[in-house]
Design a protein around this motif. Structure first.
Motif, short mmCIF file in Angstrom:
data_model
loop_
_atom_site.label_atom_id
_atom_site.label_comp_id
_atom_site.label_asym_id
_atom_site.label_seq_id
_atom_site.Cartn_x
_atom_site.Cartn_y
_atom_site.Cartn_z
N MET A 258 0.83 -1.17 0.00
CA MET A 258 0.00 0.00 0.00
C MET A 258 0.88 1.24 0.00
O MET A 258 1.86 1.32 0.73
CB MET A 258 -0.90 -0.01 1.25
CG MET A 258 -1.75 1.22 1.33
SD MET A 258 -2.69 1.54 2.86
CE MET A 258 -2.90 0.03 3.65
N ALA A 259 0.52 2.21 -0.82
CA ALA A 259 1.25 3.48 -0.88
C ALA A 259 0.98 4.29 0.39
O ALA A 259 -0.01 4.06 1.09
CB ALA A 259 0.82 4.26 -2.11
N SER A 260 1.85 5.22 0.67
CA SER A 260 1.64 6.08 1.83
C SER A 260 1.94 7.52 1.45
O SER A 260 2.56 7.80 0.43
CB SER A 260 2.55 5.64 2.99
OG SER A 260 3.89 5.71 2.62
N TRP A 261 1.45 8.42 2.27
CA TRP A 261 1.70 9.85 2.06
C TRP A 261 3.10 10.19 2.52
O TRP A 261 3.56 9.70 3.54
CB TRP A 261 0.70 10.68 2.87
CG TRP A 261 -0.73 10.46 2.50
CD1 TRP A 261 -1.66 9.79 3.23
CD2 TRP A 261 -1.40 10.91 1.32
NE1 TRP A 261 -2.87 9.79 2.57
CE2 TRP A 261 -2.73 10.47 1.39
CE3 TRP A 261 -1.00 11.63 0.20
CZ2 TRP A 261 -3.68 10.73 0.40
CZ3 TRP A 261 -1.93 11.89 -0.79
CH2 TRP A 261 -3.25 11.45 -0.69
N SER A 262 3.76 11.08 1.82
CA SER A 262 5.03 11.60 2.31
C SER A 262 4.72 12.60 3.42
O SER A 262 3.59 13.10 3.53
CB SER A 262 5.81 12.30 1.18
OG SER A 262 5.17 13.53 0.83
N VAL B 63 -4.61 12.80 10.40
CA VAL B 63 -4.40 12.22 11.72
C VAL B 63 -3.33 11.15 11.59
O VAL B 63 -3.51 10.19 10.83
CB VAL B 63 -5.70 11.61 12.28
CG1 VAL B 63 -5.46 10.95 13.63
CG2 VAL B 63 -6.81 12.66 12.39
N GLY B 64 -2.23 11.32 12.32
CA GLY B 64 -1.14 10.38 12.18
C GLY B 64 -0.62 10.42 10.75
O GLY B 64 -0.34 11.49 10.21
N ASP B 65 -0.56 9.26 10.12
CA ASP B 65 -0.07 9.16 8.74
C ASP B 65 -1.20 9.05 7.73
O ASP B 65 -0.96 8.67 6.58
CB ASP B 65 0.84 7.93 8.60
CG ASP B 65 2.14 8.06 9.38
OD1 ASP B 65 2.58 9.22 9.59
OD2 ASP B 65 2.71 7.04 9.77
N ASP B 66 -2.41 9.37 8.15
CA ASP B 66 -3.58 9.19 7.29
C ASP B 66 -4.36 10.48 7.09
O ASP B 66 -4.27 11.42 7.89
CB ASP B 66 -4.51 8.13 7.87
CG ASP B 66 -3.88 6.75 7.87
OD1 ASP B 66 -3.38 6.33 6.81
OD2 ASP B 66 -3.89 6.09 8.93
N VAL B 67 -5.14 10.49 6.02
CA VAL B 67 -6.00 11.62 5.66
C VAL B 67 -7.44 11.13 5.66
O VAL B 67 -7.74 10.05 5.15
CB VAL B 67 -5.63 12.16 4.26
CG1 VAL B 67 -6.60 13.24 3.81
CG2 VAL B 67 -4.20 12.69 4.26
N THR C 277 -17.35 8.35 7.07
CA THR C 277 -15.93 8.71 7.11
C THR C 277 -15.13 7.86 6.13
O THR C 277 -15.20 6.63 6.17
CB THR C 277 -15.36 8.53 8.52
OG1 THR C 277 -16.15 9.25 9.47
CG2 THR C 277 -13.91 9.02 8.60
N PHE C 278 -14.34 8.53 5.30
CA PHE C 278 -13.39 7.84 4.41
C PHE C 278 -11.98 8.11 4.85
O PHE C 278 -11.63 9.24 5.19
CB PHE C 278 -13.49 8.37 2.96
CG PHE C 278 -14.65 7.88 2.18
CD1 PHE C 278 -14.86 6.53 1.96
CD2 PHE C 278 -15.53 8.79 1.62
CE1 PHE C 278 -15.94 6.09 1.20
CE2 PHE C 278 -16.60 8.38 0.85
CZ PHE C 278 -16.80 7.01 0.65
N ARG C 279 -11.15 7.08 4.78
CA ARG C 279 -9.69 7.23 4.83
C ARG C 279 -9.27 7.35 3.37
O ARG C 279 -9.67 6.56 2.53
CB ARG C 279 -9.04 6.02 5.46
CG ARG C 279 -7.51 6.08 5.49
CD ARG C 279 -6.89 4.84 6.14
NE ARG C 279 -7.23 4.79 7.56
CZ ARG C 279 -8.05 3.89 8.12
NH1 ARG C 279 -8.62 2.96 7.40
NH2 ARG C 279 -8.32 3.93 9.41
N ILE C 280 -8.48 8.36 3.08
CA ILE C 280 -8.02 8.58 1.71
C ILE C 280 -6.60 8.05 1.59
O ILE C 280 -5.69 8.52 2.27
CB ILE C 280 -8.08 10.08 1.34
CG1 ILE C 280 -9.52 10.58 1.46
CG2 ILE C 280 -7.53 10.31 -0.04
CD1 ILE C 280 -9.68 12.05 1.25
N VAL C 281 -6.45 7.04 0.75
CA VAL C 281 -5.16 6.35 0.61
C VAL C 281 -4.58 6.68 -0.76
O VAL C 281 -5.25 6.52 -1.79
CB VAL C 281 -5.37 4.82 0.74
CG1 VAL C 281 -4.05 4.09 0.59
CG2 VAL C 281 -6.04 4.48 2.07
N PRO C 282 -3.32 7.15 -0.80
CA PRO C 282 -2.74 7.48 -2.10
C PRO C 282 -2.68 6.27 -3.02
O PRO C 282 -2.41 5.16 -2.58
CB PRO C 282 -1.34 7.99 -1.75
CG PRO C 282 -1.07 7.54 -0.37
CD PRO C 282 -2.38 7.31 0.30
N GLY C 283 -2.97 6.52 -4.29
CA GLY C 283 -2.99 5.43 -5.27
C GLY C 283 -1.66 5.23 -5.95
O GLY C 283 -0.70 5.89 -5.75
#
Length: 126
Positions: free
Chosen positions: A1-5, A40-44, A120-126
């Motif tokens: 899974m990709a992550s946000w910088s 929040v933390g490492d998530d959007v 609520t959605f968690r937005i995960v980079p594609g």
């Protein structure tokens, strides 16, 4: 899974608004919808101010994919529904209060509290 910088998280989390567009069945993008955002933390995260019956939310839940633009970041994303019992919800509420309370309880009240958790959605980079 990709992550946000860390730079992306800072820019998206610092943005007042996020634009989100879900994908149609043919892969094309629907029009962008403007929404408030919490990092929040490492998530959007985003929440539908009008609950799970809001048309944009229903379409986004059905597609599970889209594109966001906020703070100069534009990315294809996956949209993951956050379980109602996820421990992150009070932390999302805290971030939303800190960012948006200045707009008044009528607005912030539509996106915080247990009644809003199903939208609520968690937005995960594609």
């Amino acid at each position: 899974m990709a992550s946000w910088s860390s730079a992306e998280l800072s820019r998206i989390g610092g943005a007042t608004e996020l634009r989100i567009a879900s994908r149609r069945a043919d892969g094309s993008l629907r029009g962008f919808v403007t929404i408030w955002v919490a990092a929040v933390g490492d998530d959007v995260y985003v929440r539908s101010a009008h609950g799970v019956d809001n048309p944009w939310f229903r379409r986004a839940r059905r597609s599970g994919a889209g594109r966001i633009s906020a703070g100069g970041v534009e990315r294809d994303v996956a949209l993951e529904l956050v379980p109602e019992d996820d421990a992150v919800h009070p932390r999302i509420d805290d971030v939303l209060h800190a960012k948006y309370d200045r707009y008044g309880p009528a607005y912030v009240g539509a996106i915080v509290g247990e009644a809003t958790y199903p939208a609520t959605f968690r937005i995960v980079p594609g």
